[in-house]
Structures are given as structure tokens and as C-alpha cells.
Design an enzyme around this catalytic site. Sequence first.
Site, PDB file in Angstrom:
ATOM      1  N   ASP A 179       2.839  -0.050   3.603  1.00 28.98           N
ATOM      2  CA  ASP A 179       2.065   1.074   3.071  1.00 28.98           C
ATOM      3  C   ASP A 179       2.507   1.374   1.639  1.00 28.98           C
ATOM      4  OD1 ASP A 179       0.823   3.537   2.517  1.00 28.98           O
ATOM      5  OD2 ASP A 179       0.953   4.169   4.616  1.00 28.98           O
TER       6      ASP A 179
ATOM      7  N   GLY B 289      -1.065  -2.103   5.732  1.00 23.75           N
ATOM      8  CA  GLY B 289      -1.001  -1.119   4.664  1.00 23.75           C
ATOM      9  C   GLY B 289      -1.183   0.294   5.171  1.00 23.75           C
ATOM     10  N   HIS B 290      -2.089   1.020   4.541  1.00 25.69           N
ATOM     11  CA  HIS B 290      -2.264   2.460   4.800  1.00 25.69           C
ATOM     12  C   HIS B 290      -3.360   2.751   5.821  1.00 25.69           C
ATOM     13  CE1 HIS B 290      -1.616   6.627   3.875  1.00 25.69           C
ATOM     14  NE2 HIS B 290      -2.839   6.820   3.412  1.00 25.69           N
ATOM     15  N   TRP B 291      -3.924   1.708   6.414  1.00 25.15           N
ATOM     16  CA  TRP B 291      -5.113   1.872   7.254  1.00 25.15           C
ATOM     17  C   TRP B 291      -4.886   1.194   8.597  1.00 25.15           C
ATOM     18  CZ3 TRP B 291     -10.671   0.376   5.200  1.00 25.15           C
ATOM     19  CH2 TRP B 291     -11.582   1.348   5.609  1.00 25.15           C
TER      20      TRP B 291
END
Length: 288
Positions: free
Chosen positions: A239, A266-268
Site C-alpha cells: 500500500d 496495494g490500497h484496494w
Amino acid sequence: MSYQPQIESDTSRFLNIEEGGQTLRIHVNDCGHGDETVVMLHGSGPGATGWANFSRNIDPLVAAGYRVILVDCPGWGKSDTFVNTGSRSDLNARILKGVIDELDIARVHLLGNSMGGHSAVAFTLTWPERVGKLVLMGGGTGGMSLFTPMPTEGIKLLNALYREPTIENLKRMMNIFVFDARDLTDALFEARLKNMLARKDHLESFVKSLEANPKQFPDFSPRLGEIKAQTLIVWGRNDRFVPMDAGLRLLAGINGSELHIYRDCGHWAQWEHADSFNQLVLDFLARP
């Protein structure tokens, strides 16, 4: 009878919610008819909506027997725009309280991504009796990272995109939003850009909000011990928007919580590892 996938237009509705002496028109998607309700709260990216953030997660939960509510927070999606000068976490929590009151839902499970994680924590701290279980992904408390310069590269690109909403800036942000950008299609980019440009008032309001109060998401670390709800924390090891040590801070602060970390993510997390994530959440919600 075989399961019929949920359709955005069929589940779309609007609610009038009072906030600070004015009435805001808030958009929600109301999916399924289960006895237990899961509310999904989206992140703060330009063009984000409840449906877009959780498109890979709605059907598995509805098929498992849950009612799923997706809320477009003020300033996103089809909801009214809003210039926020205080805590956006608490603003979104108050809007959520109004939504479930209007829908006559006594208690909900909360699933929050990024900004949605902050909002879910704010709601839980204020109305703990209305919360069943809590799932936090890539957000939930603010404060400085011990290891990563702040603001992070992802947040810098997000803020730049709000100020200059171009396809080039969108691709720069999304290319580090997920671990493997090869899964991002031109159709996804075009749809996200169309969402952004359709509501330039949302973009302008976000920038004005940051100018009025750069710290939209307060640090709830000192109050995390108040949370009694069973809590699942999910983070991407890669992330580049919200560093993983924020997830460790949640783990340390919330009694009995547990942390699941996805490598190559990552961030998802709910999009990048959708099948595994959906099963992880279903198993968590099914626990006594």
C-alpha cells in the site's frame, strides 16, 4: 431459482439526511433482503462511489443472505456535494446514522475502505450499540507513519488529481493504487474519469475542504481501546497510500482485533484479491 446479480440502477435510491441545519440528498444502493445488514463505505479517491469501490464484493455477500447498503458520502457519487471544515470521518458517520435511521435498520456490520475505514471507526466510537462487526481496509485511524514520509506518494497524486482531473493524472494515481496495474483497463480509466468530470462540484468542494482544514481525518489512536466490536483489519503489503503501520496501530489499539495482510497488494484489497477477500469477510461475519 438461480442467483440474479445485483444491478446498480435497480438498487439505486435517494434519502434526505439532515446535517448542520441543511438537508443533504444522499445516494445509496440497497441490495438484497437479508436479516443482517452490511454497510460498505468507500474511499476518498476522485470519482469514487460505493458501487465502483465494491463492485466485486456485493454479489457474494447478497448471495450469502446479507442485505448490503452502499453509501455515497457527501461530495462523492450521486450524493450532494459538501465543503467540510471539520472532521470528515465524523461527518460521514453522522450521515451513515441518518441513513440507517431512515431505512429503519437497528444494527449493521460496517465494511470501510480507506476514508470509509475512518468513517466506520468514527461511527463505532459514537454509536457502538448500532454496530455488529467491523472490517477495516487501508484506513481507520490517522496520524503520522513511523516509517513512510507523509503525505505519502499516493495521497500526493490523489490531491493532484482533484486539482487537475486529467486522464494522465488519473493513470499516474491508479498505477500505484494497485500492485499490478496490468489489471486496470482503459474502460475502467474512462469510466472513472467520466464519473469525476460529471461532478466537478465534488472536485472543487474537496479542494476547498482541504484548504479550510488540511486534517480531514483525525487520529483516533487514543480511543481505539473503546471499540468492543469484533474487528477484522485488512491491508495490502504494498500500500503506497496508507502505510501498513497504520494497520498495526489499529491492531494494537482494538482489543481482540486481527490483521490479515495480502502480499502483492496495494490500497484496494477488496478489488485486487476479491475472491479471497470475499471469503475472508464471509467467514468473519459468520463467526458467533
